[in-house]
Write an enzyme that holds these catalytic residues in place. Structure first.
Site, short mmCIF file in Angstrom:
data_model
loop_
_atom_site.label_atom_id
_atom_site.label_comp_id
_atom_site.label_asym_id
_atom_site.label_seq_id
_atom_site.Cartn_x
_atom_site.Cartn_y
_atom_site.Cartn_z
N LYS A 193 -23.37 -10.57 25.42
CA LYS A 193 -23.51 -9.64 26.53
C LYS A 193 -22.16 -8.94 26.80
O LYS A 193 -21.10 -9.47 26.49
CB LYS A 193 -23.95 -10.36 27.80
CG LYS A 193 -25.38 -10.90 27.76
CD LYS A 193 -26.43 -9.80 27.75
CE LYS A 193 -27.84 -10.37 27.78
NZ LYS A 193 -28.21 -11.04 26.52
N SER A 248 -31.68 -7.15 23.45
CA SER A 248 -31.04 -6.83 24.72
C SER A 248 -29.74 -6.05 24.53
O SER A 248 -29.29 -5.38 25.46
CB SER A 248 -30.77 -8.11 25.53
OG SER A 248 -29.78 -8.90 24.90
#
Length: 209
Positions: free
Chosen positions: A167, A129
């Site tokens: 993230k 990701s």
């Protein structure tokens, strides 16, 4: 004999070099050293020269010798004083402090002058990701801190599942978003139904060949 201007320039260059190696932010360094931001800025820019006591504080801050600050070093020579063991976190046990022994998979030896100030740990990137910024399986060095600036990459604990994720942080109208760098993934919205807390700031990663 080196001139006063030359002394300032050498010290300035060495402070900048250690700040870069440690990922040190100027405002945090000023607070940690208990000096004014403008005073530290003058040292960094070579405008003024600190007293010997302040030089010693800076050396201790970066875990180096005073000579590493005040002497000109060849660009390819990086002094290494000692190594410390940095924990690599595995599964995070429910309710435990983040660096509890139960959460630690192994320890990685790191030279102290490559580390930022404060407590650090490694987290293994899972999935893609965050590609291309952080490859799957790489070990990411995290400086433990409760918050980061927008657009910085953070280690975030999803408190419902006790899973840590990497993230990029974005905020809008009081809402925090966990943004993947890979456009194929969807942002995660943090809220009452999906609580999370920031564990620390990502500094760099290493990847095995």
């Amino acid at each position: 004999m080196m001139s006063d201007l030359g002394n300032k320039r050498v010290l300035s260059d060495n402070i900048k070099r250690f700040m870069k190696q440690h990922g040190t932010e100027r405002s945090k360094m000023a607070a940690d050293l208990n000096v004014k931001y403008t005073t530290l800025t003058d040292w960094i820019n070579g405008n003024t020269y600190p007293r010997i006591g302040s030089i010693e504080k800076i050396a201790n801050y970066f875990n180096v010798e005073k000579s590493d600050l005040i002497e000109r070093k060849p660009d390819n020579v990086i002094p290494i004083t000692k190594t410390v063991k940095i924990p690599l976190l595995g599964e995070i046990a429910c309710g435990d402090p983040i660096l509890a022994e139960e959460n630690i998979e192994e320890y990685i030896d790191e030279p102290v002058n490559y580390l930022p100030s404060g407590k650090c740990f490694y987290l293994k990137a899972k999935g893609d990701s965050m590609k291309p910024t952080i490859p799957n399986g790489s070990k990411v060095l995290i400086r433990q801190q409760p918050d980061v600036e927008d657009d910085e990459i953070a280690a975030v604990l999803m408190t419902e599942t006790n899973e840590a994720t990497l993230k990029r942080i974005k905020r809008s109208n009081g809402t925090m978003f966990l943004m993947p760098d890979n456009p194929e993934y969807t942002p995660i919205i943090v809220g009452k139904d999906n609580p999370a807390r920031i564990l620390g700031k990502a500094i760099r990663y290493t990847s095995d060949l």
